[in-house]
Structures are given as C-alpha cells and as structure tokens.
Motif scaffolding. Structure first.
Motif, PDB file in Angstrom:
ATOM      1  N   VAL A   1      58.344  76.120  28.066  1.00 24.05           N
ATOM      2  CA  VAL A   1      58.116  75.175  28.673  1.00 24.05           C
ATOM      3  C   VAL A   1      58.576  75.030  29.439  1.00 24.05           C
ATOM      4  O   VAL A   1      60.227  75.419  29.097  1.00 24.05           O
ATOM      5  CB  VAL A   1      57.728  73.981  27.427  1.00 24.05           C
ATOM      6  CG1 VAL A   1      57.494  72.500  28.593  1.00 24.05           C
ATOM      7  CG2 VAL A   1      55.959  73.567  27.028  1.00 24.05           C
ATOM      8  N   THR A   2      58.990  75.024  30.496  1.00 30.39           N
ATOM      9  CA  THR A   2      59.660  74.545  31.864  1.00 30.39           C
ATOM     10  C   THR A   2      60.859  73.780  31.231  1.00 30.39           C
ATOM     11  O   THR A   2      60.704  72.019  31.177  1.00 30.39           O
ATOM     12  CB  THR A   2      58.927  74.230  32.747  1.00 30.39           C
ATOM     13  OG1 THR A   2      58.111  75.392  33.403  1.00 30.39           O
ATOM     14  CG2 THR A   2      60.022  74.367  34.488  1.00 30.39           C
ATOM     15  N   TYR A   3      61.655  74.058  31.417  1.00 29.88           N
ATOM     16  CA  TYR A   3      62.803  72.731  31.023  1.00 29.88           C
ATOM     17  C   TYR A   3      63.347  72.430  32.118  1.00 29.88           C
ATOM     18  O   TYR A   3      62.267  71.861  33.595  1.00 29.88           O
ATOM     19  CB  TYR A   3      64.387  73.672  30.579  1.00 29.88           C
ATOM     20  CG  TYR A   3      65.585  72.949  30.775  1.00 29.88           C
ATOM     21  CD1 TYR A   3      66.387  72.568  29.476  1.00 29.88           C
ATOM     22  CD2 TYR A   3      66.386  72.039  31.512  1.00 29.88           C
ATOM     23  CE1 TYR A   3      67.338  71.905  28.619  1.00 29.88           C
ATOM     24  CE2 TYR A   3      67.487  71.641  31.246  1.00 29.88           C
ATOM     25  CZ  TYR A   3      67.769  71.524  30.463  1.00 29.88           C
ATOM     26  OH  TYR A   3      68.764  70.834  29.628  1.00 29.88           O
ATOM     27  N   HIS A   4      63.861  70.808  31.159  1.00 30.01           N
ATOM     28  CA  HIS A   4      64.163  69.838  31.935  1.00 30.01           C
ATOM     29  C   HIS A   4      64.968  68.390  31.256  1.00 30.01           C
ATOM     30  O   HIS A   4      64.385  68.858  29.757  1.00 30.01           O
ATOM     31  CB  HIS A   4      62.859  68.686  32.726  1.00 30.01           C
ATOM     32  CG  HIS A   4      62.798  68.159  33.806  1.00 30.01           C
ATOM     33  ND1 HIS A   4      63.297  66.534  32.873  1.00 30.01           N
ATOM     34  CD2 HIS A   4      62.868  68.067  34.689  1.00 30.01           C
ATOM     35  CE1 HIS A   4      63.700  65.614  34.179  1.00 30.01           C
ATOM     36  NE2 HIS A   4      62.775  66.799  34.955  1.00 30.01           N
ATOM     37  N   PRO A   5      65.659  68.105  31.916  1.00 34.06           N
ATOM     38  CA  PRO A   5      66.000  67.033  31.013  1.00 34.06           C
ATOM     39  C   PRO A   5      65.500  65.705  30.309  1.00 34.06           C
ATOM     40  O   PRO A   5      66.209  65.467  29.041  1.00 34.06           O
ATOM     41  CB  PRO A   5      67.716  66.413  31.522  1.00 34.06           C
ATOM     42  CG  PRO A   5      67.166  67.012  33.088  1.00 34.06           C
ATOM     43  CD  PRO A   5      66.508  67.966  33.496  1.00 34.06           C
TER      44      PRO A   5
END
Length: 398
Positions: A324-328
């Motif tokens: 899954v695309t990284y996001h904080p």
C-alpha cells in the motif's frame, strides 16, 4: 463589479478584486510567471489549470457586487417599473454566462447518457463486477492505454473504459489515472503485463480480458462471464517478506519517480530498499536478511482503511512490506504494540516483525485537525446567522 469595487472602496469589494488579481496571476501559469513560478510551494507538482476555481469564486463575488451596485444606482427598489428594467438589463448582461453554462451541461448530459446506455447494453459488465466483488480482495488489471484495454472498450468515443467501471464499483485496480494520485502511483503507467514478478509486487490478483484475448501464460482462468474471462494471477497477497539492501535518498519528486521506476524490477525480486525522501543526511543501512523457507501468512484481511493479518517468520526477525502506498497516517501495531514504519521501494509501507507468528494491524487514521476545522466552520455559519444584523453593510446595499 471591478468598477463598483474601485468606486466604493469597501472591504468586501476590495477583497473580491484582490482575490481576482491573485488567482488570475497564479492561473496564468509558468508561461507568464517564468522563474517566479518556482517560488510557489510544490511548484513542480501543481496542476496550475485548476487555479481557475479561485478565479471563478472571485469573479462570481465581483459579479454580485457589480449587479448590486447597478441595482442600487438605478434605484430599482423605488418602483416595480425600475425593478423590471434593471432586472432585464442584468439578465442581458449575464446572458453569455447563462448560454455557456447551458452548453456545458448539455454536453455533459449527452456524454453521460451515451455512456450509461453503452454500459447498460453490455450486460456482461455487471456480471464481471459482481464476480470480482465476490472474490477475495486484490487489485484488478483491465488494461492501461494499450491493446489490452482497447480490446475491452465498449463505450463510444472513449468516454469510459473498463477500469472506469471498476472504479465506480469501488474495486481496487492497477490502472490510471485513479492509481496515480500519489508520487509513486505513476508507476502504473509502466506496469509490464508480461512480468510475473510485477503482478506479485503490486498484488494484482485478477485480470479481466475478452475470452478470445491472448494473455500471459501465468494467468489462470477463474470465471467466464459472457464474452469476458476473469483470470487469477499468482501473488503472495498484500504483504511480502522483504530483503533490504540499502537506503536510497531522493531530493526531488522527479528523482523519486524515475529512481523508483528503474528500481521496480529489483523490488519485484523482494530486494527492497529503504527510501529517504525528502533526502536527509542518512547513512546507508545494513542489509536485512530475508525470511525464506519459514515464513507463514495464516490469515489476512484487507479493508478500505485497515489491514489485519496473522503472519511471521520462524527463523528470525523480518521486514514485512505492506503493498500500500506509504503515508505517515498509516499506523501499524504488532500484537497491539505500535511499531515504526518505513518508506520502501517502490513507495510501500514496511515494518519490522520479531521471530514467530504475530497479529498485525495497519490502520489509516485521518489527520486530527480535520474534525476541529469542521467544528470551526459550523460555528462560523451559526455566528453569521446570529449576528447578521450587526455586520457592516456594504455601501451599495444601503
């Protein structure tokens, strides 16, 4: 409206005029601004044409100010005859805007009607969507702008394509433009359908093709729905036990995209790299060994904003990559204990897991500031209603 703003010098009119000037300058884009455009935040990633929205808001405000000033100047409230004449003049002045909007909505109605009718005529499409909805979650491939997608086209003048129908149904896809909103999402443009490892890397679990269409040999037919066939691709699911080989740093969006595009084949072989972006002064990290023969995924479940799994490696600690695309805002727990996350190739989330089997939960948590902002907006609306009589009246309304 501009004339009224200059004449009355009211704060509201001045605000409308200032907003129009600012948004017009921004909307003029890099061609007009030149090197000054680089001073804007995120200047290289901005869709400058969308600044027309700010121009429209300011223009509508000035239109209202101009119409109100003209109405006041004509003393239209003094008699029905004056009101009728002033109203007629304003309608004539606004006629170009009315005609433009009517033409815009007419074309939209035409395209929407033709698209709806074309989808309705292809009765197999609904069956494909229903079948995919019944299968375990995984990304679906139905072509990009290549021959694969052209074989699936069923709507005139390309107003909609098969991936658009999947998007409307809420099915996860390997497609564009819907999968290209993040910095690394543009990798969908270079997805290689003949590379089995890339199907696994992005967890593209299903493919939709015409039954008579040629597909890669590693795809297995799962269901046939009329003239379409749903194929299954061999993937390891939503997670991968990874081997990290280095830490790579990127200073710009462009560096990140091209670097990860070139690194995707290596990531497809489970040789992931930790990414530092924007680039800090970080030393290269030591390589993390990959868990080979003793890895297990006993259970996994993917939802819109949450992933749960029971997995682990018997031989030692491992780095697990969630595809899954990284996001904080993604928060990961291992046995209910929070663990740090890393950005790894080609832009996914990674985290460390101790030896043995563990229950993993990854949740996307919305930015906390959004709720207070909604509350502030509601209070502002209530305040305007309650104290509306105390507000300063504009000179053209008095």
């Amino acid at each position: 409206g501009v004339g009224a703003a200059i004449r009355w010098r009211d704060r509201t009119a001045a605000l409308g005029l200032a907003l129009l000037a600012v948004w017009l300058v921004l909307w003029s884009g890099r061609t007009s601004l030149g090197a000054l455009a680089d001073l804007l935040p995120f200047s290289h990633g901005l869709h400058v044409h969308r600044f027309v929205g700010g121009v429209d808001v300011a223009a509508v405000l000035l239109i209202g100010i101009g119409a109100a000033a003209a109405w006041s100047f004509a003393r239209a409230a003094a008699s029905p005859r004056r009101a009728a004449i002033a109203g007629g003049v304003l309608l004539v002045l606004l006629m170009p805007a009315f005609l433009e909007r009517a033409d815009y909505y007419s074309w939209n109605t035409t395209w929407m009607t033709e698209t709806r009718d074309a989808i309705a005529r292809d009765t197999d499409v609904a069956g494909v969507v229903a079948a995919l909805d019944d299968l375990p979650p995984g990304r679906v491939y139905a072509g990009l702008n290549d021959d694969w997608q052209k074989a699936l086209d069923f709507v005139p003048f390309n107003s909609a394509r098969f991936p658009d129908v999947l998007n409307m149904a809420g099915l996860p896809r390997m497609a564009k433009p819907y999968a290209s909103l993040s910095l690394t999402g543009d990798l969908a443009f270079t997805f290689d359908v003949n590379d089995r490892a890339q199907w696994d890397l992005f967890n593209v679990r299903y493919a939709v093709a015409r039954t008579d269409q040629s597909v890669p040999s590693f795809l297995s037919p799962l269901r046939t729905v009329g003239k379409y066939t749903i194929y299954g691709a061999p993937t390891s699911g939503w997670t991968s036990f990874a081997q990290t080989v280095s830490t790579r740093t990127y200073a710009t969006d462009s560096d990140l995209f091209y670097g990860e595009r070139d690194a995707t084949p290596r990531a497809a072989g489970h040789a992931f790299a930790k990414l530092a972006y924007p680039a800090p002064a970080a030393p290269e990290s030591a390589a993390t060994p990959m868990c080979f023969d003793t890895r297990h995924v006993a259970y996994e479940r993917m939802q819109d904003d949450r992933y749960d799994a029971l997995l682990g490696c018997d031989s030692g600690p491992s780095l697990v990559v969630l595809k899954v695309t990284y996001h904080p805002n993604w928060h990961v727990t291992v046995d209910d204990a929070a663990v740090p996350t890393y950005l790894v190739t080609p832009g996914f989330i990674a985290f460390d897991v101790p030896p043995g089997m563990h229950f993993i939960t990854a949740r996307y948590v919305s930015t906390p500031i959004k709720t207070p902002l909604v509350a502030l907006g509601l209070f502002a609306v209530v305040g305007l209603i309650v104290f509306r009589r105390r507000l300063v009246r504009a000179p053209w309304t008095s």
